[in-house]
Structure formats: C-alpha cells, structure tokens
Design an enzyme around this catalytic site. Structure first.
Site, PDB file in Angstrom:
ATOM      1  NE  ARG A 293      53.755  21.703  75.509  1.00 27.04           N
ATOM      2  CZ  ARG A 293      52.723  21.727  76.321  1.00 27.04           C
ATOM      3  NH1 ARG A 293      51.487  21.872  75.825  1.00 27.04           N
ATOM      4  NH2 ARG A 293      52.873  21.601  77.635  1.00 27.04           N
TER       5      ARG A 293
ATOM      6  CG  ASP B   9      45.361  26.924  72.564  1.00 29.56           C
ATOM      7  OD1 ASP B   9      44.939  28.101  72.585  1.00 29.56           O
ATOM      8  OD2 ASP B   9      45.881  26.369  73.551  1.00 29.56           O
TER       9      ASP B   9
ATOM     10  CG  HIS C 201      49.885  27.731  74.740  1.00 33.16           C
ATOM     11  ND1 HIS C 201      51.176  27.307  74.572  1.00 33.16           N
ATOM     12  CD2 HIS C 201      49.285  26.750  75.483  1.00 33.16           C
ATOM     13  CE1 HIS C 201      51.356  26.139  75.156  1.00 33.16           C
ATOM     14  NE2 HIS C 201      50.215  25.779  75.715  1.00 33.16           N
ATOM     15  CB  VAL C 202      44.109  30.869  75.955  1.00 31.33           C
ATOM     16  CG1 VAL C 202      45.070  32.030  76.002  1.00 31.33           C
ATOM     17  CG2 VAL C 202      43.296  30.873  74.644  1.00 31.33           C
TER      18      VAL C 202
ATOM     19  CD  GLU D 156      52.852  28.532  71.808  1.00 31.58           C
ATOM     20  OE1 GLU D 156      52.746  28.546  73.053  1.00 31.58           O
ATOM     21  OE2 GLU D 156      52.438  27.593  71.082  1.00 31.58           O
TER      22      GLU D 156
END
Length: 296
Positions: free
Chosen positions: A209, A233, A257-258, A238
C-alpha cells in the site's frame, strides 16, 4: 440462496444450482434481500450501500486486501477474501519490475523516447542479490520461488519479526520488497530512519500500500543518492497527481496500482465466484474466511 454480484458479462455466465444471482452496478442496484454479496469493482459509495444490504449473511471480496471492508461490515456478517485470485500476478509483476530495474530498462526507455543510442555500463542482475520481502505471506513465497532461478537470496520478515532481526536484514538488503497491508501500525513504517539503515544503492519495491512509505523521506533518500531507486505500484498520494516530484525521478518506475491485473482477471474472478458458491451450496466452508477482528 440469493447473491449480489457485479453486473459484468462474465458473471452473467455463472450458474450454480440453487443460487439466484442479482446484478449490481454503479447505476443500478436490484431490489430485495440477499444472503450473500460478491464485492468487486464498486465505488466507495456503492460499496457502503451493498455492505449494509438487508439479509446479508456473508461477503466475498474479490480482492486480497480487506482494509476497504474490515470495520464496515455489520455484526454477524462473515467475510471472505480472494488472495489466490491475485497472488501470482502480483509476484510476477514484482519480479518483472526488479529485473527491469536491474537491467536499466527504464533508463533505456527514456533514451528511446529521446532517440538516443547510449550504451550504459552500470547494469546488473539479481545474481547474489540479497532480497528482503517485508510482509512474507502468500505472495512473498511465490516471489521467492520466482527469484530463486535468478540467483537472489531471499529473507522474509513479518510484522512479528523482532526489531533487531528486522533491522539486521534491512541493513544487508540490496532490495526491500514491501507486501504489507495498510494498518495503523504499518502506516509510514518506511520512514527516514528506516531508509537510512539501508545500505547505499539499495532499491525499494512497493506492491503493498502506498502509505507504507513516507513519500517525503523517499524523495529525500532518492535525491541524496543514498537510495538506488524504487519500483512503485502504489503511492501516497494515490492516484499520483500530475506534476508530483516522484514522476520526475530518473530511477523510479511507477505503475498505476495494476500489479494484480491480468487481461483475464474478470473471467478468473467469475470462475472463482462460481467455485466459491458451489462450495457454499455443498455445505463446505470456502477458502479465504477472514477471522473476526482481522484487519488484513
């Protein structure tokens, strides 16, 4: 048994004897009570509405993390997660980022965009690299298996690892991979003090996170040259806003974030749901049950 599921083509194809599916989307929620909820790809507003649905006995979140759900469930509702749906993709994404960074592919991509043929001599491999996986669970174990053929030496640490043992591992790391969940205890756990303990040139990889890392401290460690680079990522904030200084760091590789995303993810999510419902209907306990009070 009546179950709420995402209104996606793949879920319309799910058929389990004795189960009635009711389909929800951001623009439409069905009427009537439901015994269960398969939660996925819902806005925060829709998620809040669905989690308080009348008659709900259980929730399956088709995610690995549960921080978006834990604490929002009504009393008596059982929660399940679906870490097996995502574990391997996240591990592969992490390993790919590490290999790409070791070979300097991000720098060569920058040169390609500028039309420059400029060989570099500062390239490496993972052979002999000391990799610390902080948050050594399902994903971490898969990642270790993926890295082994490349000669990396992996040390796994967890939240319960003694501080002295953790700090000793971090001090020897060439790579620190973060796979921790977001909790009050882990927020900002990688701060200026922790970054200073890393040896010069170490790289950081975060697929946990974004708020695990103090972004200001990360930028300072990059600007000073103490940190070799980072593969991210997830970020804090975010989504990462336009103009944020992380975008302009030459040795930072950012993906939006993939890490768990694959082209067949929705299809696999529907199949996971089908098997889960079959287990339910057969009177067996499906995998992924989250203990009461568990936050991740």
């Amino acid at each position: 048994m009546r179950v709420l599921v995402p209104d996606l083509k793949e879920f319309h194809e799910v058929q389990v004897e004795g189960v009635e599916l009711a389909f929800y989307s951001a623009g439409h929620v069905p009427e009537g009570k439901a015994d269960g909820l398969v939660l996925w790809l819902a806005t925060s507003q829709l998620r809040g509405e669905l989690l308080n649905w009348p008659g709900l006995n259980w929730v399956l979140t088709l995610t690995a993390g549960i921080d978006h759900v834990a604490g929002a469930l009504p009393p008596g509702v059982t929660l399940y997660n679906a870490h097996r749906l995502h574990d391997r993709a996240v591990a592969v994404h992490t390993a790919a980022g590490m290999l790409a960074a070791a070979r300097g592919l991000h720098r060569f991509r920058d040169q390609q965009r500028e039309g420059r043929w400029e060989p570099r001599r500062d390239l490496g491999t993972l052979d002999g690299a000391q990799v610390v996986i902080w948050g050594y669970g399902h994903i971490g174990k898969i990642l270790e298996d993926l890295l082994r053929p490349f000669g990396a030496r992996v040390t796994g640490i967890r939240s319960r690892t003694p501080d002295a043992e953790r700090d000793a591992a971090l001090a020897e790391a060439d790579w620190v991979v973060l796979l921790l969940p977001s909790t009050p205890e882990t927020k900002g756990i990688v701060n200026a003090e922790v970054l200073a303990r890393l040896k010069p040139g170490a790289w950081l990889s975060n697929q946990g996170r974004g708020n695990l890392i103090d972004t200001g401290a990360l930028l300072a460690a990059l600007d000073s040259g103490h940190l070799g680079g980072a593969v991210l990522d997830v970020t804090d904030p975010e989504p990462l806003p336009e103009g944020h200084p992380l975008w302009h760091q030459p040795d930072v590789v950012i993906t939006p974030h993939v890490a768990s995303t694959t082209r067949d993810l929705v299809e696999r999510g529907a199949e996971y749901t089908r098997k889960f419902l079959e287990e339910m209907q057969a009177g067996r306990e499906p995998e992924g049950r989250v203990a009461a009070g568990q936050r991740y």
